[in-house]
Design an enzyme around this catalytic site. Structure first.
Site, PDB file in Angstrom:
ATOM      1  N   GLY A   2       0.768  -1.239   0.000  1.00  0.00           N
ATOM      2  CA  GLY A   2       0.000   0.000   0.000  1.00  0.00           C
ATOM      3  C   GLY A   2       0.796   1.285   0.000  1.00  0.00           C
ATOM      4  N   GLU A  29       4.180  -6.530   1.773  1.00  0.00           N
ATOM      5  CA  GLU A  29       3.672  -6.947   0.447  1.00  0.00           C
ATOM      6  C   GLU A  29       3.563  -5.775  -0.516  1.00  0.00           C
ATOM      7  OE1 GLU A  29      -0.179  -8.414   1.487  1.00  0.00           O
ATOM      8  OE2 GLU A  29       0.584 -10.123   2.601  1.00  0.00           O
ATOM      9  N   PRO A  30       4.658  -5.122  -0.828  1.00  0.00           N
ATOM     10  CA  PRO A  30       4.571  -3.963  -1.711  1.00  0.00           C
ATOM     11  C   PRO A  30       4.459  -4.365  -3.181  1.00  0.00           C
ATOM     12  CG  PRO A  30       6.841  -4.350  -1.106  1.00  0.00           C
ATOM     13  CD  PRO A  30       6.031  -5.423  -0.432  1.00  0.00           C
ATOM     14  N   ARG A  63       3.015  -1.616  -5.876  1.00  0.00           N
ATOM     15  CA  ARG A  63       3.195  -0.322  -6.523  1.00  0.00           C
ATOM     16  C   ARG A  63       4.533   0.335  -6.166  1.00  0.00           C
ATOM     17  NH1 ARG A  63      -1.304   2.625  -8.077  1.00  0.00           N
ATOM     18  NH2 ARG A  63      -2.527   1.473  -6.543  1.00  0.00           N
ATOM     19  N   CYS A  91     -13.606   3.390 -28.313  1.00  0.00           N
ATOM     20  CA  CYS A  91     -14.935   3.982 -28.401  1.00  0.00           C
ATOM     21  C   CYS A  91     -15.611   4.037 -27.040  1.00  0.00           C
ATOM     22  CB  CYS A  91     -15.779   3.205 -29.401  1.00  0.00           C
ATOM     23  SG  CYS A  91     -14.975   3.158 -31.005  1.00  0.00           S
ATOM     24  N   GLU A  92     -15.061   4.851 -26.154  1.00  0.00           N
ATOM     25  CA  GLU A  92     -15.591   5.081 -24.813  1.00  0.00           C
ATOM     26  C   GLU A  92     -15.196   6.501 -24.424  1.00  0.00           C
ATOM     27  OE1 GLU A  92     -17.243   2.975 -22.747  1.00  0.00           O
ATOM     28  OE2 GLU A  92     -17.041   1.188 -24.001  1.00  0.00           O
TER      29      GLU A  92
HETATM   30  C1  PLP Z   1      -2.791  -5.463  -3.976  1.00  0.00           C
HETATM   31  C2  PLP Z   1      -2.273  -6.022  -2.719  1.00  0.00           C
HETATM   32  C3  PLP Z   1      -1.014  -5.647  -2.251  1.00  0.00           C
HETATM   33  C4  PLP Z   1      -0.134  -4.647  -2.957  1.00  0.00           C
HETATM   34  O1  PLP Z   1      -0.632  -3.326  -2.879  1.00  0.00           O
HETATM   35  P1  PLP Z   1       0.275  -2.115  -3.371  1.00  0.00           P
HETATM   36  O2  PLP Z   1      -0.571  -0.923  -3.111  1.00  0.00           O
HETATM   37  O3  PLP Z   1       0.544  -2.312  -4.811  1.00  0.00           O
HETATM   38  O4  PLP Z   1       1.510  -2.119  -2.554  1.00  0.00           O
HETATM   39  C5  PLP Z   1      -0.551  -6.246  -1.101  1.00  0.00           C
HETATM   40  N1  PLP Z   1      -1.295  -7.159  -0.433  1.00  0.00           N
HETATM   41  C6  PLP Z   1      -2.519  -7.530  -0.857  1.00  0.00           C
HETATM   42  C7  PLP Z   1      -3.276  -8.534  -0.082  1.00  0.00           C
HETATM   43  C8  PLP Z   1      -3.041  -6.970  -2.008  1.00  0.00           C
HETATM   44  O5  PLP Z   1      -4.266  -7.330  -2.414  1.00  0.00           O
END
Ligand code: PLP
Length: 427
Positions: free
Chosen positions: A239, A289-290, A292, A358-359
């Protein structure tokens, strides 16, 4: 920092001129910087130094095999949300024993596949799923390692489509209900090993506050579950937000390490400084869990301007990429900085940059002051490395673009442009 900058009037990715890539491989074209992926992974890893931890890259952000191979080489684990992603990780040489499997709707086939591959943990999102996991594991005569995703009910203050940690979101189990769920699982589900606890409150967070709030709220629960059920890890999710607004300028400054809050409210330095002291004495392995934060600023989408149309109300620049290639603006008002590949002068004009689909939602910006560019010129949509190609569709029967990975002065096609035959294969 990232690998995109003007050199002698032309936009480069590392040591490769993007104009020459567009001329050679055509447009639309995704271009990624290998060293930006590496740098971001290493910085995230370093931010949690001082805690027993592992960085599990969220595969869904960018699942190209070459990207996964590169990150596996750095020692990354992987957070997957489907069996298809697990298949990709394995093809790329990633270790299933370092994979966590998230998502609210895992099927029997997906669970069986992941059990056979020996993943680290199923991150379960409901009691029904936990019971089903127990049943499938029992059928196979194995035990399933599991963590339950807690929904801490904190406001991530991000776009509503990418907020996941509030009670009204579909993700996770209510904070108040989770301790009893672990008790029931321990008593009633013989084929489940309770290995951890998981949370993920949303994406593109630009303030540290929601992370701190969630960690402080959930830490006592994690401790209690460790004492009672012997869990060994706590995944605090991904996140971490990146820079979209002034993405080019961000390439040359160390925005991950900006010192003051005015420079940037969420930096990795700050993330580590605030969270490590709150995590280091829990005696739990911390998973991050990155997605982005690793991939976002590591890629651009190159597209060529086809036409200019002067409407009565607006000027439209029509380009050869559309929402099928990059859907973030249409899907959740995602902002991508737009710059010509040939370095422009100072002059600015308010324009809409739109695609051929076409949107009416098929636009990359509306009424934005942009440096002028002409039909035939190539422009770059910055920060397109995450949630870009992975969300591509063939809508309007437009083939997927190619993807290129640049590493120093070397540019490799890591996915070929689709052909018309690819489009109809399987029909
Ligand atoms: C999408 C997701 C992430 C990654 O989120 P980012 O904003 O890309 O870091 C991590 N954990 C879970 C469970 C997700 O669904």
């Amino acid at each position: 920092m990232h690998g995109f900058a003007y050199r002698n009037g032309s936009l480069f990715c590392e040591d490769v001129d993007l104009q020459s890539l567009a001329d050679e491989h055509g447009t639309p074209l995704y271009v990624y910087s290998a060293n930006t992926f590496r740098d971001h992974y290493r910085r995230l890893d370093a931010a949690l130094a001082g805690v027993d931890h592992e960085v599990a890259y969220a595969v869904k952000a960018n699942s190209n095999l070459s990207v996964l191979r590169l990150l596996a080489g750095e020692g990354a684990g992987f957070d997957i949300v489907s069996a298809g992603e697990l298949f990709r990780v394995i093809q790329a040489g990633g270790d299933p024993a370092k994979c966590t499997f998230a998502g609210v709707g895992k099927t029997r086939e997906e669970i069986e596949y992941a059990l056979k591959q020996g993943i680290y943990s199923f991150n379960v999102e409901s009691e029904a799923e936990l019971r089903f996991l127990d049943q499938v594991a029992g059928d196979l005569g194995v035990t399933a390692p599991a963590a339950v995703r807690v929904n801490p009910n904190v406001d991530a203050k991000t776009h509503k489509y990418i907020s996941t940690g509030k009670s009204e979101n579909k993700f996770g189990v209510d904070f108040e209900a989770i301790a009893e769920l672990y008790d029931r699982a321990a008593a009633e589900l013989p084929n489940i090993t309770l290995r951890g606890l998981q949370m993920h409150i949303g994406s593109q967070l630009t303030s540290i506050t929601p992370f701190v709030e969630a960690v402080e709220k959930v830490a006592p629960l994690a401790t209690a579950l460790k004492e009672k059920h012997g869990i060994e890890f706590w995944s605090i999710g991904g996140g971490i937000g990146i820079i979209y607004q002034d993405a080019l300028a961000a390439g040359s400054v160390d925005w991950w390490d900006a010192q003051s809050e005015q420079d940037r409210p969420l930096t990795l330095t700050r993330y580590g400084k605030e969270l490590v002291p709150r995590l280091k004495d829990l005696g739990l392995k911390i998973l991050l869990e990155p997605g982005r934060a690793i991939a976002g600023n590591a890629g651009v989408l190159l597209t060529r301007c086809l036409y200019e149309k002067q409407g009565s109300a607006k000027t439209f620049k029509i380009v050869d990429a559309g929402m099928g290639d990059l859907i973030r603006p249409a899907l959740y008002e995602g902002h991508h900085e737009i710059i010509p590949v040939k370095e422009p002068g100072e002059e600015r004009r308010a324009v809409d940059v739109v695609g051929p689909i076409c949107e009416s939602g098929d636009f990359f910006c509306q009424d934005r002051e942009l440096p002028d560019f002409q039909p035939g010129e190539v422009i770059a949509l910055m920060s397109a490395g995450a949630y870009g190609f992975v969300m591509a569709s063939n809508y309007n029967s437009r083939p997927f673009p190619a993807e290129i990975l640049v590493d120093g002065d070397k540019a490799t096609v890591v996915r070929k442009r689709q052909t018309f035959d690819d489009l109809i294969a399987g029909e």
